[in-house]
Design a protein around this motif. Structure first.
Motif, PDB file in Angstrom:
ATOM      1  N   GLU A  94     -30.123  80.472 121.160  1.00  0.00           N
ATOM      2  CA  GLU A  94     -31.528  80.102 121.328  1.00  0.00           C
ATOM      3  C   GLU A  94     -31.773  78.628 121.007  1.00  0.00           C
ATOM      4  OE1 GLU A  94     -36.010  81.225 119.679  1.00  0.00           O
ATOM      5  OE2 GLU A  94     -34.280  82.410 119.030  1.00  0.00           O
ATOM      6  N   TRP A 114     -27.902  85.798 124.483  1.00  0.00           N
ATOM      7  CA  TRP A 114     -29.126  85.612 123.702  1.00  0.00           C
ATOM      8  C   TRP A 114     -29.452  86.881 122.916  1.00  0.00           C
ATOM      9  CZ3 TRP A 114     -34.162  86.865 122.575  1.00  0.00           C
ATOM     10  CH2 TRP A 114     -35.015  85.850 122.149  1.00  0.00           C
ATOM     11  N   PHE A 140     -37.672  86.932 124.527  1.00  0.00           N
ATOM     12  CA  PHE A 140     -36.831  86.466 125.626  1.00  0.00           C
ATOM     13  C   PHE A 140     -37.610  86.434 126.932  1.00  0.00           C
ATOM     14  CE2 PHE A 140     -33.713  87.000 129.051  1.00  0.00           C
ATOM     15  CZ  PHE A 140     -32.875  85.930 128.775  1.00  0.00           C
TER      16      PHE A 140
END
Length: 237
Positions: A67, A100, A127
Motif C-alpha cells: 500500500e 495488497w 481497496f
C-alpha cells in the motif's frame, strides 16, 4: 482553468489501455510493441519475456510494503522519471490486488491480538477506493501512454431481458471492475488462435466478452498492431 479544444486532441496520444488474458497468454509480451521508451512496473515478476529489448526499463514493485510502497514508487516515477518515458506499463492489476490483500491479512488481528490470517471487511472496502484512485493518478500523467494488464476471469451477467450468461472480464474485484474499466480508453481481451498460434485482441463487447474501444473503429487487432491507433471513430451511424 485549462480549456483544451477537442480539435487539438490526438486519440493516439496519452491513451489508457487495459489488456487481459489468462496467465501466460502474452499480456506482458505486448509491451514490446509500444513505440518509444517504456517503463514497466513489474508486479508479478514475469518481465523476463521482455529480455533484450533496449527500449524497455523495468522497476520491481515492493510486494512486502504494497500500500505505502506503491504510493511512494508512483510519486518517485512522476517526480523524477516521467519525462524519460513515452509509455508506462503496469503489469498487473490482478496480482497487485492479491498482494495488497495478502499484506492486509498478515497485519489483521483479532481483539485479543492474535493474527487472523485473512483481510478484514474494511480492507476490501479500502481497496475499492485505493485501486481506482491509483489508476486515476497514473492516468493524470501527461505526455505518456498508460497500459495496464490483468488476468482473465468470468462473471455472471444478467441481460435486461433476464437472460443469465457468463462473460469474460479482467480479474479485478467484482465490486469495482466496471469502475476500473470505465477509466480506460480501450479494454482488450487477448486470445490465441489454436490453429495458427496467432495472438490478437477482441476490442468489441459481446455477451461473452467485455471489451471497449474509444480510440478508433477496430473491433479486433493483432497483438503486434494493438497500438497502431488511427484515431478514426464514427461519431454517428
Amino acid at each position: 482553468m485549462e480549456i483544451v479544444k477537442a480539435s487539438d486532441i490526438d486519440r493516439a496520444d496519452n491513451f489508457s489501455v487495459l489488456i487481459y488474458a489468462p496467465p501466460g497468454g502474452g499480456k506482458t509480451y505486448t509491451a514490446n510493441y509500444l513505440e518509444g521508451k517504456t517503463l514497466v512496473i513489474d508486479i508479478d515478476r514475469t518481465t523476463n519475456v521482455l529480455a533484450g529489448n533496449p527500449n524497455i526499463d523495468i522497476v520491481y514493485a515492493d510486494l512486502n510494503d504494497v500500500e505505502v510502497g506503491m504510493k511512494m514508487l508512483l510519486k518517485d516515477i512522476h517526480d523524477n522519471y516521467l519525462d524519460k518515458y513515452d509509455n508506462i506499463f503496469f503489469d498487473n492489476l490482478s496480482e497487485f490486488e492479491q498482494a495488497w490483500l495478502a499484506e492486509k491479512s498478515r497485519l489483521s488481528k483479532t481483539r485479543d491480538g492474535k493474527a487472523m490470517g485473512i483481510p478484514e471487511m474494511g480492507d476490501y472496502n479500502k481497496f475499492s477506493f485505493y485501486l481506482p484512485d491509483m489508476i486515476r493518478y497514473i492516468n493524470s500523467w501527461k505526455g505518456v501512454n498508460k497500459v495496464f494488464t490483468a488476468w482473465e476471469t468470468q462473471i455472471q451477467i444478467q441481460s435486461p431481458g433476464g437472460q443469465i450468461f457468463n462473460q469474460f472480464h479482467p480479474q479485478i474485484r467484482e465490486k469495482i471492475v466496471n469502475n476500473v474499466m470505465g477509466l480506460m480508453n480501450m479494454v482488450g481481451r487477448l486470445m490465441i488462435n489454436e490453429e495458427t498460434g496467432t495472438r490478437g485482441f477482441l476490442l468489441k463487447r459481446t455477451d461473452q466478452t467485455f471489451a471497449k474501444n474509444q480510440l478508433d473503429d477496430r473491433e479486433f487487432a493483432l497483438q503486434e498492431e494493438l497500438f497502431d491507433i488511427d484515431g478514426t471513430v464514427r461519431l454517428s451511424e
